[in-house]
Design a protein around this motif. Structure first.
Motif, PDB file in Angstrom:
ATOM      1  N   ARG A 100       2.880   4.142   2.708  1.00 25.90           N
ATOM      2  CA  ARG A 100       3.516   3.263   3.703  1.00 25.90           C
ATOM      3  C   ARG A 100       3.210   1.804   3.391  1.00 25.90           C
ATOM      4  O   ARG A 100       4.097   0.943   3.454  1.00 25.90           O
ATOM      5  CB  ARG A 100       3.029   3.600   5.109  1.00 25.90           C
ATOM      6  CG  ARG A 100       3.580   4.887   5.617  1.00 25.90           C
ATOM      7  CD  ARG A 100       3.457   5.042   7.140  1.00 25.90           C
ATOM      8  NE  ARG A 100       3.998   6.345   7.470  1.00 25.90           N
ATOM      9  CZ  ARG A 100       3.270   7.462   7.559  1.00 25.90           C
ATOM     10  NH1 ARG A 100       1.959   7.430   7.382  1.00 25.90           N
ATOM     11  NH2 ARG A 100       3.850   8.613   7.829  1.00 25.90           N
ATOM     12  N   ASP A 101       1.947   1.517   3.055  1.00 24.08           N
ATOM     13  CA  ASP A 101       1.569   0.128   2.774  1.00 24.08           C
ATOM     14  C   ASP A 101       2.345  -0.424   1.573  1.00 24.08           C
ATOM     15  O   ASP A 101       2.558  -1.626   1.477  1.00 24.08           O
ATOM     16  CB  ASP A 101       0.059   0.032   2.461  1.00 24.08           C
ATOM     17  CG  ASP A 101      -0.799   0.396   3.659  1.00 24.08           C
ATOM     18  OD1 ASP A 101      -0.254   0.443   4.783  1.00 24.08           O
ATOM     19  OD2 ASP A 101      -2.009   0.651   3.473  1.00 24.08           O
ATOM     20  N   ASN A 102       2.685   0.461   0.645  1.00 23.01           N
ATOM     21  CA  ASN A 102       3.356   0.025  -0.590  1.00 23.01           C
ATOM     22  C   ASN A 102       4.836   0.400  -0.610  1.00 23.01           C
ATOM     23  O   ASN A 102       5.465   0.411  -1.672  1.00 23.01           O
ATOM     24  CB  ASN A 102       2.653   0.651  -1.806  1.00 23.01           C
ATOM     25  CG  ASN A 102       1.265   0.068  -1.996  1.00 23.01           C
ATOM     26  OD1 ASN A 102       1.106  -0.990  -2.587  1.00 23.01           O
ATOM     27  ND2 ASN A 102       0.255   0.726  -1.446  1.00 23.01           N
ATOM     28  N   LYS A 103       5.373   0.693   0.573  1.00 21.32           N
ATOM     29  CA  LYS A 103       6.748   1.210   0.648  1.00 21.32           C
ATOM     30  C   LYS A 103       7.756   0.277  -0.024  1.00 21.32           C
ATOM     31  O   LYS A 103       8.627   0.735  -0.783  1.00 21.32           O
ATOM     32  CB  LYS A 103       7.098   1.418   2.122  1.00 21.32           C
ATOM     33  CG  LYS A 103       8.542   1.732   2.387  1.00 21.32           C
ATOM     34  CD  LYS A 103       8.765   1.978   3.865  1.00 21.32           C
ATOM     35  CE  LYS A 103      10.216   1.802   4.226  1.00 21.32           C
ATOM     36  NZ  LYS A 103      10.485   2.068   5.641  1.00 21.32           N
ATOM     37  N   THR A 104       7.654  -1.010   0.235  1.00 24.58           N
ATOM     38  CA  THR A 104       8.654  -1.942  -0.289  1.00 24.58           C
ATOM     39  C   THR A 104       8.667  -1.909  -1.814  1.00 24.58           C
ATOM     40  O   THR A 104       9.720  -1.809  -2.443  1.00 24.58           O
ATOM     41  CB  THR A 104       8.351  -3.376   0.199  1.00 24.58           C
ATOM     42  OG1 THR A 104       8.261  -3.316   1.617  1.00 24.58           O
ATOM     43  CG2 THR A 104       9.426  -4.351  -0.211  1.00 24.58           C
ATOM     44  N   ALA A 105       7.486  -1.968  -2.406  1.00 27.45           N
ATOM     45  CA  ALA A 105       7.414  -1.972  -3.871  1.00 27.45           C
ATOM     46  C   ALA A 105       7.860  -0.627  -4.433  1.00 27.45           C
ATOM     47  O   ALA A 105       8.652  -0.567  -5.387  1.00 27.45           O
ATOM     48  CB  ALA A 105       5.990  -2.290  -4.325  1.00 27.45           C
ATOM     49  N   LEU A 106       7.380   0.474  -3.845  1.00 28.86           N
ATOM     50  CA  LEU A 106       7.733   1.797  -4.365  1.00 28.86           C
ATOM     51  C   LEU A 106       9.244   2.013  -4.314  1.00 28.86           C
ATOM     52  O   LEU A 106       9.850   2.516  -5.272  1.00 28.86           O
ATOM     53  CB  LEU A 106       7.025   2.891  -3.560  1.00 28.86           C
ATOM     54  CG  LEU A 106       5.512   3.010  -3.774  1.00 28.86           C
ATOM     55  CD1 LEU A 106       4.893   3.939  -2.726  1.00 28.86           C
ATOM     56  CD2 LEU A 106       5.194   3.517  -5.172  1.00 28.86           C
TER      57      LEU A 106
END
Ligand code: NAD
Length: 517
Positions: A100-106
């Motif tokens: 979730r914390d890295n959702k944008t990048a992933l």
């Protein structure tokens, strides 16, 4: 055309600005980034721009050996296998939070890597986190199920059941939902206490490598999740035939599935197979056609039709066929196709040059076979670069045509008509595949009958394609065997051990002279 060209270049500029650099990673073995033994790499090509945007390690047999050895050592150490379900749940939830914390990048990487619209990729990341959380819950519940009693009808014996991890499992996954398909296997495998070697598709491995790193940061012990990227023949084949594996779980094409299943059975190891499909949606003449067309669009063109359960065949009841065609044509032609990094895009490019040629080949096959092209079939004029194909619909597709029988795995929909419910079921079931099926009708009783009559593992009623991690997923016939997701997904990765205890004070007394016999 000039207008649309400049519009695309503006969009591509905006997309290019939004594109995050693809992280340079190595193989993930024993908790560390490790360069492939043979030092070879594969280009990561963005299907929207055809540009090389990064590289992934081209792992081979030697790397598979190292990854399996790391997983075996981790399993034997008990660092994961001997934890309680509740302890594993803590780590699974921490991984979910990292996602979730890295959702944008992933999501950004996923879209660049395989071309799905960014809105879909973000949705996928939510599903990835949701799936990890779901299996965290099941891991916790597993503790209460340990030691459950079986009534064998004899009071001298207490029989209980332990649910244990299988050991080291090999997971081989496709490119259409790169991180989600991997998570459908990784999450239950970890929840059950197994150690894993994951071999993602060479066409889209970026987010799977990221997952491994995030899992390490979240506290997953070294060696529990290893990721070996590389070609199917070089990395997938040695993994599927590795004798140290306790199980192979595969998602991919039916042809590769046959090879992987044979490799597993040669070692007498179980395998689950999530394979191809040619799913049929039956629309009756009492249906609300606008709602039906919306589900057809979602079923056929979501992720560009590159879904195993994609609605690739439609059976429309004769009386409403012409009205349905008009609505479908209008909706298909107004789809928002273009730079998949742009929010609001609803159709991106096809994953690779080879797949693009393959899908366009099917358009030609359809024309040659005499089906009628209702719409699409061309590169959209607004997308001069990239592997873009307009949403394509063929009507008057006859049951003997390749278009009707073969999995295309792209935005090409085949439509045919029917007159009676019985005929619809016969045509829908006349397929080597049996993954998904769907029915749309105002008549509930008819929906129930058709749902019962469809030969497949998943049936949608008055909808098509939505998927929930709590519900079983898988097919029959050439679509494979075994079920993922839900409690079935967890059972896939558990070994059931009976523990039988003699609880009587009396001697067993079979061979002594006093024996009754
Ligand atoms: P694919 O069969 O080409 O590849 C799948 C995986 O197998 C990849 O990681 C690949 O590298 C590996 N592989 C290839 N050859 C191998 C070999 N000889 N030994 C071991 N591994 C090998 O499939 P794909 O093109 O990546 O994915 C598309 C297919 O997946 C479609 O047929 C689709 O229907 C199917 N699929 C099924 C489901 C499902 O749940 N049933 C879900 C998604 C995709």
């Amino acid at each position: 055309a000039a207008n649309s060209l400049s519009q695309q270049s503006r969009q591509q500029q905006a997309g290019a600005m939004a594109a995050l650099p693809i992280p340079a990673r190595e193989l993930f073995i024993n908790g560390r980034w490790v360069a492939p033994v043979r030092g070879k790499y594969l280009d990561v090509v963005c299907p929207a721009t055809e540009a090389v945007i990064g590289r992934i390690p081209a792992g081979t047999r030697e790397d598979v050996e190292a990854a399996v050895a790391a997983a075996v050592a981790a399993h034997k150490s008990g660092v994961w296998a001997k934890t309680t379900g509740a302890q594993r749940a803590v780590v699974l939830r921490a991984i979910a939070q990292k996602v979730r914390d890295n959702k944008t990048a992933l999501a950004n990487y996923e879209t660049q890597d395989m071309g799905k619209p960014i809105d879909e990729a973000e949705w996928d990341m939510d599903d990835v986190a949701g799936c990890l959380d779901y299996y965290a819950d099941l891991a916790e519940k597993l503790d209460a199920r340990q030691g459950s009693a079986i009534d064998v009808g004899m009071e001298e014996f207490s029989v209980t059941v332990r649910r244990e991890p299988l050991g080291v499992v090999g997971l081989i996954t496709p490119w259409n939902y790169p991180l989600l398909m991997a998570t459908w296997k990784v999450a239950p495998a970890l929840a059950a206490g197994n150690c894993c070697v994951l071999k993602p598709s060479e066409l889209a491995s970026v987010t799977c490598l990221e997952l491994a790193g995030l899992a390490g940061e979240a506290g997953l012990p070294a060696g529990v999740l290893n990721v070996v990227t590389g070609l199917g023949a070089d990395a997938g084949a040695p993994l599927s035939s590795h004798p140290a594996l306790a199980k192979v779980a595969f998602t991919g094409s039916t042809a590769t599935g046959q090879r992987v299943a044979q490799a597993a059975i040669a070692n007498l190891r179980p395998a689950t197979m999530e394979l191809g499909g040619k799913s049929c949606l039956v629309i009756f003449d009492d249906a609300d056609l606008d709602k039906a067309v919306e589900w057809v669009m979602f079923g056929a063109f979501w992720t560009n039709g590159q879904i195993c359960s994609s609605t690739s065949r439609i059976l429309i009841q004769e009386r409403v066929a012409d009205a349905f065609y008009a609505k479908l044509k209008q909706r298909a032609q107004s789809i928002n196709i273009g730079d998949p990094l742009q929010p609001g895009c609803r159709m991106g490019p096809i994953v690779s040059a080879a797949q693009y040629e393959r899908v366009r080949g099917y358009v030609q096959i359809g024309l040659d076979e005499g089906a009628t092209l209702l719409t699409g079939g061309r590169r959209p004029p607004s997308c001069p670069r990239g592997h873009f194909l307009e949403p394509t619909v063929f009507i008057n597709v006859a049951p003997h045509m390749r278009l009707w029988k073969e999995e295309i795995f792209g935005p090409v929909l085949s439509v045919s008509t029917f007159s009676s419910e019985q005929q619809a079921l016969q045509l829908a079931n006349d397929s080597e595949y049996g993954l998904g099926g769907a029915v749309i009708s105002a008549d509930e009783e008819r929906c129930r009958r058709v749902a019962e009559g469809l030969e497949c593992g998943i049936v949608w009623v008055n909808c098509s394609q939505p998927c929930f991690c709590q519900a079983p997923w898988g097919g029959v016939k050439s679509s494979g065997f075994g079920r993922e997701l839900g409690e079935w997904g967890l059972e896939n990765f558990l070994s059931v051990k009976q523990v039988t205890t003699y609880v009587s004070d009396k001697p067993w007394d079979w061979y002594s002279p006093q024996s009754k016999l």
